[in-house]
Design a protein around this motif. Structure first.
Motif, PDB file in Angstrom:
ATOM      1  N   LEU A 170      -3.658 -23.009  24.087  1.00 23.82           N
ATOM      2  CA  LEU A 170      -3.851 -21.568  24.041  1.00 23.82           C
ATOM      3  C   LEU A 170      -4.461 -21.135  22.709  1.00 23.82           C
ATOM      4  CD1 LEU A 170      -0.661 -20.112  25.759  1.00 23.82           C
ATOM      5  CD2 LEU A 170      -2.977 -20.164  26.640  1.00 23.82           C
ATOM      6  N   THR A 171      -4.023 -21.785  21.640  1.00 21.95           N
ATOM      7  CA  THR A 171      -4.586 -21.478  20.326  1.00 21.95           C
ATOM      8  C   THR A 171      -6.069 -21.834  20.290  1.00 21.95           C
ATOM      9  OG1 THR A 171      -2.457 -21.875  19.253  1.00 21.95           O
ATOM     10  CG2 THR A 171      -4.406 -21.947  17.855  1.00 21.95           C
ATOM     11  N   GLU A 172      -6.395 -22.986  20.882  1.00 21.52           N
ATOM     12  CA  GLU A 172      -7.790 -23.435  20.921  1.00 21.52           C
ATOM     13  C   GLU A 172      -8.660 -22.475  21.727  1.00 21.52           C
ATOM     14  OE1 GLU A 172     -10.336 -26.692  23.366  1.00 21.52           O
ATOM     15  OE2 GLU A 172      -8.270 -27.219  22.898  1.00 21.52           O
ATOM     16  N   LEU A 173      -8.110 -21.947  22.819  1.00 21.85           N
ATOM     17  CA  LEU A 173      -8.872 -21.029  23.664  1.00 21.85           C
ATOM     18  C   LEU A 173      -9.080 -19.679  22.988  1.00 21.85           C
ATOM     19  CD1 LEU A 173      -7.225 -21.715  27.143  1.00 21.85           C
ATOM     20  CD2 LEU A 173      -9.563 -22.260  26.477  1.00 21.85           C
ATOM     21  N   ASP A 174      -8.217 -19.352  22.035  1.00 27.27           N
ATOM     22  CA  ASP A 174      -8.344 -18.092  21.288  1.00 27.27           C
ATOM     23  C   ASP A 174      -8.372 -16.902  22.246  1.00 27.27           C
ATOM     24  OD1 ASP A 174      -8.575 -16.389  19.137  1.00 27.27           O
ATOM     25  OD2 ASP A 174     -10.762 -16.575  19.009  1.00 27.27           O
ATOM     26  N   LEU A 175      -7.330 -16.814  23.075  1.00 27.49           N
ATOM     27  CA  LEU A 175      -7.237 -15.736  24.053  1.00 27.49           C
ATOM     28  C   LEU A 175      -6.336 -14.608  23.566  1.00 27.49           C
ATOM     29  CD1 LEU A 175      -6.896 -17.851  27.321  1.00 27.49           C
ATOM     30  CD2 LEU A 175      -8.941 -16.734  26.431  1.00 27.49           C
ATOM     31  N   GLY A 176      -6.163 -14.505  22.265  1.00 33.68           N
ATOM     32  CA  GLY A 176      -5.324 -13.449  21.725  1.00 33.68           C
ATOM     33  C   GLY A 176      -3.910 -13.896  21.445  1.00 33.68           C
ATOM     34  N   VAL A 177      -3.592 -15.169  21.775  1.00 31.31           N
ATOM     35  CA  VAL A 177      -2.278 -15.724  21.451  1.00 31.31           C
ATOM     36  C   VAL A 177      -2.414 -16.433  20.112  1.00 31.31           C
ATOM     37  CG1 VAL A 177      -0.432 -17.275  22.166  1.00 31.31           C
ATOM     38  CG2 VAL A 177      -1.742 -16.008  23.881  1.00 31.31           C
ATOM     39  N   GLY A 178      -1.787 -15.904  19.080  1.00 28.47           N
ATOM     40  CA  GLY A 178      -1.913 -16.474  17.745  1.00 28.47           C
ATOM     41  C   GLY A 178      -1.327 -17.868  17.660  1.00 28.47           C
ATOM     42  N   PRO A 179      -1.678 -18.627  16.634  1.00 30.71           N
ATOM     43  CA  PRO A 179      -1.129 -19.971  16.476  1.00 30.71           C
ATOM     44  C   PRO A 179       0.381 -19.926  16.302  1.00 30.71           C
ATOM     45  CG  PRO A 179      -2.306 -19.274  14.493  1.00 30.71           C
ATOM     46  CD  PRO A 179      -2.595 -18.256  15.538  1.00 30.71           C
ATOM     47  N   LEU A 180       1.067 -20.787  17.039  1.00 28.02           N
ATOM     48  CA  LEU A 180       2.524 -20.847  16.958  1.00 28.02           C
ATOM     49  C   LEU A 180       2.935 -21.941  15.981  1.00 28.02           C
ATOM     50  CD1 LEU A 180       3.302 -20.590  20.762  1.00 28.02           C
ATOM     51  CD2 LEU A 180       3.736 -18.828  19.062  1.00 28.02           C
ATOM     52  N   PRO A 181       4.063 -21.757  15.317  1.00 27.82           N
ATOM     53  CA  PRO A 181       4.539 -22.813  14.424  1.00 27.82           C
ATOM     54  C   PRO A 181       4.913 -24.047  15.232  1.00 27.82           C
ATOM     55  CG  PRO A 181       6.226 -21.145  14.739  1.00 27.82           C
ATOM     56  CD  PRO A 181       4.984 -20.610  15.377  1.00 27.82           C
ATOM     57  N   PRO A 182       4.980 -25.214  14.599  1.00 26.74           N
ATOM     58  CA  PRO A 182       5.387 -26.426  15.316  1.00 26.74           C
ATOM     59  C   PRO A 182       6.722 -26.217  16.023  1.00 26.74           C
ATOM     60  CG  PRO A 182       4.565 -26.978  13.143  1.00 26.74           C
ATOM     61  CD  PRO A 182       4.650 -25.483  13.191  1.00 26.74           C
ATOM     62  N   ILE A 183       6.720 -26.394  17.339  1.00 25.44           N
ATOM     63  CA  ILE A 183       7.896 -26.044  18.139  1.00 25.44           C
ATOM     64  C   ILE A 183       9.015 -27.071  17.999  1.00 25.44           C
ATOM     65  CG2 ILE A 183       8.687 -25.641  20.503  1.00 25.44           C
ATOM     66  CD1 ILE A 183       5.844 -24.603  21.092  1.00 25.44           C
TER      67      ILE A 183
ATOM     68  N   SER B 263     -16.064 -20.247  30.253  1.00 29.69           N
ATOM     69  CA  SER B 263     -17.421 -19.730  30.398  1.00 29.69           C
ATOM     70  C   SER B 263     -17.474 -18.225  30.182  1.00 29.69           C
ATOM     71  CB  SER B 263     -17.973 -20.083  31.785  1.00 29.69           C
ATOM     72  OG  SER B 263     -18.065 -21.476  31.949  1.00 29.69           O
ATOM     73  N   ILE B 264     -16.548 -17.499  30.797  1.00 33.40           N
ATOM     74  CA  ILE B 264     -16.529 -16.044  30.639  1.00 33.40           C
ATOM     75  C   ILE B 264     -16.229 -15.674  29.188  1.00 33.40           C
ATOM     76  CG2 ILE B 264     -15.353 -13.920  31.285  1.00 33.40           C
ATOM     77  CD1 ILE B 264     -17.204 -14.970  33.449  1.00 33.40           C
ATOM     78  N   LYS B 265     -15.278 -16.381  28.582  1.00 35.78           N
ATOM     79  CA  LYS B 265     -14.945 -16.091  27.188  1.00 35.78           C
ATOM     80  C   LYS B 265     -16.141 -16.380  26.275  1.00 35.78           C
ATOM     81  CE  LYS B 265     -11.734 -16.862  23.460  1.00 35.78           C
ATOM     82  NZ  LYS B 265     -12.817 -16.932  22.468  1.00 35.78           N
ATOM     83  N   GLN B 266     -16.832 -17.482  26.539  1.00 35.74           N
ATOM     84  CA  GLN B 266     -18.000 -17.824  25.727  1.00 35.74           C
ATOM     85  C   GLN B 266     -19.088 -16.756  25.862  1.00 35.74           C
ATOM     86  OE1 GLN B 266     -19.648 -21.695  26.573  1.00 35.74           O
ATOM     87  NE2 GLN B 266     -21.434 -21.379  25.290  1.00 35.74           N
ATOM     88  N   ALA B 267     -19.326 -16.284  27.071  1.00 33.48           N
ATOM     89  CA  ALA B 267     -20.342 -15.253  27.287  1.00 33.48           C
ATOM     90  C   ALA B 267     -19.989 -13.973  26.532  1.00 33.48           C
ATOM     91  CB  ALA B 267     -20.482 -14.962  28.779  1.00 33.48           C
TER      92      ALA B 267
END
Length: 603
Positions: free
Chosen positions: A58-71, A571-575
């Protein structure tokens, strides 16, 4: 809310946000074995490491979910369990019978959290308990202190069972030896998910049936004065064994899976037993088009469905309208006739296929729709459709209904297309434009969108099909009729649909596909035609990865799946990102032009 409950809810919330699609695989049998046979519900989470992997995705996709600490380190440290917490096996939260285990003592109030148990995987169960246990006690159930909350814990093979109530922990360990029997559909979906929730509906409902029905009857009193609908709902809830929901996320995409399991030897099981899968998709009868949405499935009629509610949908609709404050007076004879024809149509249809399509924007417009009904009695279906149309206009003497009727013209057997008679329902464009105060420009846009003639066509095709089309004119009806009778290029040949189908269970009772790229593309085309090209400013990529959905019957259980391909998300996010970058660059250039000093001419 107690600390124990907060901790459990936090764990489940985190899992729901960061779940992945690594299957439970060999662990699914272990999950089922450890569950008390008479539990009311359970939630199974794949593992802490799986959560971390999906959090990273999710962090890699950068969909608005910020990086989480090591769980993993956080879970080990905050729980106080340290390295005794196994990071690679499922965590399961179980709800026992709240009526039986909700009270910590005879004189104590009922608290559902007392019936909750957490089954935590351990690298060493004795060492795990030792990490959080006090000095007192050496029995199988120990008092422990975990995250500031006093709990009870007991070992169970390579798991430790934690709970607020000593009674519940003892029962959980003892009852877990019986194991929970899962339907095949449940096991299949458990395998496909990283978070899986299952609720034994009838067990919880029976425990609170009197209170629940009192509330339901009060809420439904206005729309259900006879109590018939409330009784039907009560029957459904009593005959529902399980409702399950699971989710998954991986590099392949996001998916949701749900299962509805009836109680054995009930009317609901008989109803589900009459719902059939099919090996052949009726999408093969729809010509290959630029589809926006396409679906096909079976619609078998079952006599058992009448036991679960009023089948008179039209009369029920008007009753609900009146209960909500509606004042329309209806013709009871027309309502009854409509109900009868709708039921007749339902009983004569065995399967369906339908689609919404993007057209070329000529005389046939930009949008089209088709529906194919497969029936042993297609002529009876046609007669029912004609009767439904006729009786709709008899429902009321309201002026609005009279005006609507005056703007439409139904002609039975108006045309002959591909050797068959076709009914038409045509909109009187001039009357419609006058009634809606359309300007000449609006009329042009309306015709451009829906075609020079706004007509629905329907008729019998071949021996067992009824075809309905809208948009694309006579030629589109003819093309579909040809495919139904003789075959040819059809929607099953679309690579995106084929790829999506490969991820679905087989056989199926229903399948559906949504092409996001085609929807965006036709929306952009229409916006441009309407003089508003900037409504969708970014370029639409060629994705060919539709959102898929399906249903299937497995051992008399109903399963539903929703699949969103990761290719579509990326693809949609990249566009969108590329368009945002272009806009930012354009903005920066404008700023530079503004900041650039204006040369002053020397005198």
């Amino acid at each position: 809310m107690t600390v124990f409950k907060r901790a459990l809810m936090s764990l489940l919330g985190l899992a729901m946000l960061t779940t992945g699609s690594s299957a439970f695989a060999a662990n699914n049998a272990d999950v089922a074995k450890m569950l008390p046979k008479d539990c009311w519900a359970f939630v199974a989470v794949r593992s802490i490491n799986a959560i971390q992997e999906r959090a990273n995705l999710l962090t890699e996709l950068d969909l608005g979910v910020g990086p989480l600490p090591p769980i993993a380190p956080m879970a080990q440290a905050q729980s106080g369990l340290g390295e005794t917490l196994d990071l690679d096996r499922p965590i399961v939260v179980v709800a026992l019978d709240v009526k039986q285990f909700g009270k910590a003592g005879e004189d104590m109030p009922e608290d559902p959290t007392n019936a909750l148990l957490a089954f935590i995987p351990a690298t060493d169960s004795a060492a795990m308990i030792g990490k959080v246990a006090g000095e007192e006690g050496d029995g199988p159930v120990r008092k422990v202190m975990m995250m500031g909350q006093q709990l009870f814990a007991a070992p169970m093979n390579d798991y430790v069972v934690f709970g607020r109530s000593e009674k519940s922990v003892k029962a959980g360990v003892m009852k877990s030896n019986t194991g929970l029997e899962l339907n095949k559909a449940q096991v299949d979906c458990l395998n496909a998910c990283d978070v899986y929730f299952s609720a034994a509906v009838n067990k919880g409902f029976k425990a609170y049936q009197q209170e629940a029905m009192g509330m339901l009857q009060m809420v439904m009193a206005a729309s259900d004065p006879s109590g018939e609908s409330a009784k039907a709902l009560e029957k459904q809830l009593n005959e529902l064994a399980y409702i399950d929901v699971g989710i998954a996320l991986s590099n392949d995409g996001f998916s949701m899976h749900s299962v509805i399991v009836p109680q054995k030897e009930t009317d609901l099981e008989k109803l589900f037993g009459d719902m059939k899968n099919v090996d052949k998709s009726l999408l093969s009868a729809l010509p290959k088009e630029t589809y926006l949405f396409a679906a096909s499935g079976t619609t078998p009629y079952s006599v058992h469905q009448e036991k679960f509610g009023n089948q008179n949908m039209v009369s029920q609709f008007f009753k609900q309208m009146q209960a909500a404050g509606g004042t329309v007076e209806t013709n009871e004879a027309a309502v009854k006739a409509l109900d009868a024809e709708v039921q007749k149509l339902q009983r004569s249809v065995d399967a369906f296929a339908m689609n919404m399509a993007a057209l070329d924007g000529g005389d046939g417009g930009y949008l089209g729709a088709s529906m194919i009904l497969e029936s042993r009695e297609p002529k009876a279906c046609l007669d029912s459709m004609r009767a439904i149309y006729t009786n709709i206009w008899k429902l009321s003497d309201e002026e609005d209904l009279k005006k609507a009727k005056s703007m439409l013209v139904h002609k039975p057997d108006a045309e002959t297309i591909e050797g068959g008679k076709v009914d038409t329902i045509m909109l009187k464009m001039e009357e419609f434009a006058t009634e809606t105060d359309m300007s000449e420009e609006d009329k042009k846009m309306f015709k451009k969108l829906l075609g020079s003639e706004v007509t629905i066509r329907f008729g019998v095709v071949g021996d067992n099909h009824l075809l309905v089309t809208f948009g694309g004119g006579e030629s589109r009806y003819a093309n579909t009729a040809k495919v139904i009778k003789s075959g040819g290029a059809n929607l099953l040949g679309d690579p995106g649909i084929t790829s999506s189908m490969s991820k679905m269970p087989s056989p199926r009772s229903m399948e559906g596909f949504i092409s996001v790229e085609n929807i965006l593309r036709i929306a952009k085309t229409i916006s441009t035609a309407m003089g508003e090209p900037d409504n969708i400013p970014f370029e639409i990529p060629d994705i060919n990865a539709p959102i898929g959905m399906d249903s299937s019957m497995v051992d008399n259980a109903f399963r539903f799946d929703l699949i969103v391909p990761m290719k579509l998300v990326r693809s949609i996010k990249q566009a969108i990102d590329e368009q945002a970058k272009r806009e930012m660059e354009a903005f920066d250039e404008e700023e530079e032009d503004i900041d650039e000093p204006v040369p002053v001419e020397e005198e």
